[in-house]
Write a protein that holds these residues in place. Structure first.
Motif, short mmCIF file in Angstrom:
data_model
loop_
_atom_site.label_atom_id
_atom_site.label_comp_id
_atom_site.label_asym_id
_atom_site.label_seq_id
_atom_site.Cartn_x
_atom_site.Cartn_y
_atom_site.Cartn_z
N SER A 46 3.34 -15.67 -17.33
CA SER A 46 2.64 -16.62 -19.05
C SER A 46 2.46 -15.70 -20.12
O SER A 46 2.46 -15.61 -20.83
CB SER A 46 1.38 -17.93 -18.64
OG SER A 46 2.02 -18.87 -17.94
N PHE A 61 11.83 -23.24 -14.37
CA PHE A 61 11.83 -22.29 -15.17
C PHE A 61 12.92 -20.92 -14.83
O PHE A 61 12.35 -20.65 -16.34
CB PHE A 61 10.01 -21.48 -13.68
CG PHE A 61 9.24 -20.49 -14.75
CD1 PHE A 61 9.02 -21.27 -16.00
CD2 PHE A 61 9.68 -19.19 -14.54
CE1 PHE A 61 7.81 -19.84 -16.98
CE2 PHE A 61 9.51 -17.96 -15.92
CZ PHE A 61 8.83 -18.18 -16.48
N SER A 108 15.69 -22.26 -17.41
CA SER A 108 15.00 -22.26 -18.25
C SER A 108 15.03 -20.92 -19.69
O SER A 108 15.25 -20.35 -20.19
CB SER A 108 13.74 -23.44 -19.10
OG SER A 108 12.02 -22.19 -18.11
N GLN A 109 14.31 -19.94 -18.33
CA GLN A 109 14.47 -18.79 -19.13
C GLN A 109 16.27 -17.42 -18.77
O GLN A 109 15.82 -17.26 -19.59
CB GLN A 109 13.68 -17.73 -18.81
CG GLN A 109 12.07 -18.01 -18.00
CD GLN A 109 11.74 -18.59 -19.52
OE1 GLN A 109 11.37 -17.31 -20.42
NE2 GLN A 109 11.01 -19.68 -19.76
#
Length: 345
Positions: free
Chosen positions: A151, A256, A259-260
């Protein structure tokens, strides 16, 4: 002989008192340490590179050749200064900056405490033409630690600053979760990447305690407050819930990464397997096979390459040379972490 015995006893008492006082001072210092501000170290790597090159030239080249190089260098500097004077300041193009960070990850992702400060400092001055390069090394660790680290890196992307991750040795599991946030991932040929999976283990000594006629009582409010334990008797229902929690965490991890890096075939990659750098390129886990050194050197001529390091304030224990307690604490936490229930990437 009696005198020596008494003297030895006195010394032992003295040492014991000193250790107790030192321990108390260390505890007090650790409480105050957080309130003290840290310091930011900024190093221009171009200058170190130029200094090494100049030293080698001085040692290896003939004096006449060396004079010619120096003459050419001064001529170039004069021409650059002349060009700067002729060009209006408003038309000057600002030189690109590469901000270099190092992240050496342990099981708790402890380095995130300094990295968050470094990122905050960089984002206060960085511009869209600049770039942040993170030299990353981590085999993974606890979910919440590496989730926070990823993050923090996302803050750079959200600020529209290009982010490059360089992996020279390993970025596996939670380490790869951090790496996949980057606009570009660079890996050395034999760097290890991948391990998109979740693992957890917990020892159980219930049968040993049962043989010794030792009872352990565990009271919870909530059906799944505690699924598996070290001391109590584990049930099939608890095991199934524990496994389901791991599957849920794995699903979150896969979503995750997808998505990246949407170019990945996540179902084929997210098996917990690892790949070396050249193989990772074929599987689209990385974008370029190259060492971090080669990448930075390629920018020395056209950009200011700046290493940024945030230094945590030293506690009283370290200043007094009592770092033994800190080391002992770290070892104990590491050992307990391996024994107790802990989901990790």
């Amino acid at each position: 002989m009696e005198f020596l015995t008494d003297y030895a006893g006195f010394l032992l008492k003295l040492i014991s008192v000193a250790l107790v006082i030192g321990f108390l001072l260390a505890m007090i210092a650790s409480g105050k340490r957080k309130s003290q501000p840290g310091s930011l170290s900024v190093t221009k790597l171009n200058e170190s590179y130029d200094a090494m090159k100049a030293e080698l030239d001085h040692q290896l080249l003939d004096k006449k050749v060396l004079k010619g190089i120096e003459k050419e260098k001064k001529k170039k500097e004069r021409l650059e200064k002349k060009a700067q004077k002729k060009s209006p300041k408003t038309d000057e193009k600002e030189k690109k900056r590469l901000y270099v960070l190092d992240f050496d990850g342990d099981i708790k992702a402890s380095a995130v405490e300094t990295m968050r400060e470094e990122i905050t400092a960089i984002l206060s001055v960085a511009k869209s033409q600049d770039e942040v390069v993170v030299r990353l090394e981590s085999g993974g660790g606890v979910v919440h630690g590496y989730g926070l680290a990823a993050s923090q890196l996302q803050r750079i992307r959200e600020a529209n600053i290009p982010l490059t991750i360089c992996v020279d040795k390993v970025a596996a599991s939670g380490g790869y979760m951090m790496a996949c946030v980057a606009d570009k991932i660079i890996a050395a040929p034999f760097a290890i990447l991948g391990s998109i999976g979740v693992v957890a283990q917990i020892p159980n000594v219930h049968r040993l305690l049962d043989k010794s006629l030792i009872d352990v009582e565990l009271h919870t409010a909530g059906r799944y407050k505690r699924t598996l334990t070290m001391l109590g008797e584990n049930t099939e229902e608890g095991r199934e819930k524990f496994k389901q929690d791991l599957e849920d965490t794995h699903g979150l991890f896969k979503r995750f990464v997808s998505s990246q890096r949407p170019q990945l075939d996540i179902e084929d990659i997210a098996t917990g397997d690892t790949w070396y750098g050249s193989e990772a390129l074929e599987n689209k886990l990385v974008d370029v096979v190259m060492t971090s050194d080669a990448y930075l050197v390629s920018h020395y001529a056209n950009a200011d390459v700046i290493q940024v390091v945030y230094k945590q304030p030293k506690g009283m224990a370290e200043r007094l040379g009592l770092s033994f307690f800190s080391a002992l604490e770290q070892k104990a936490v590491s050992w307990i972490g391996k024994l107790t229930q802990s989901r990790g990437y």
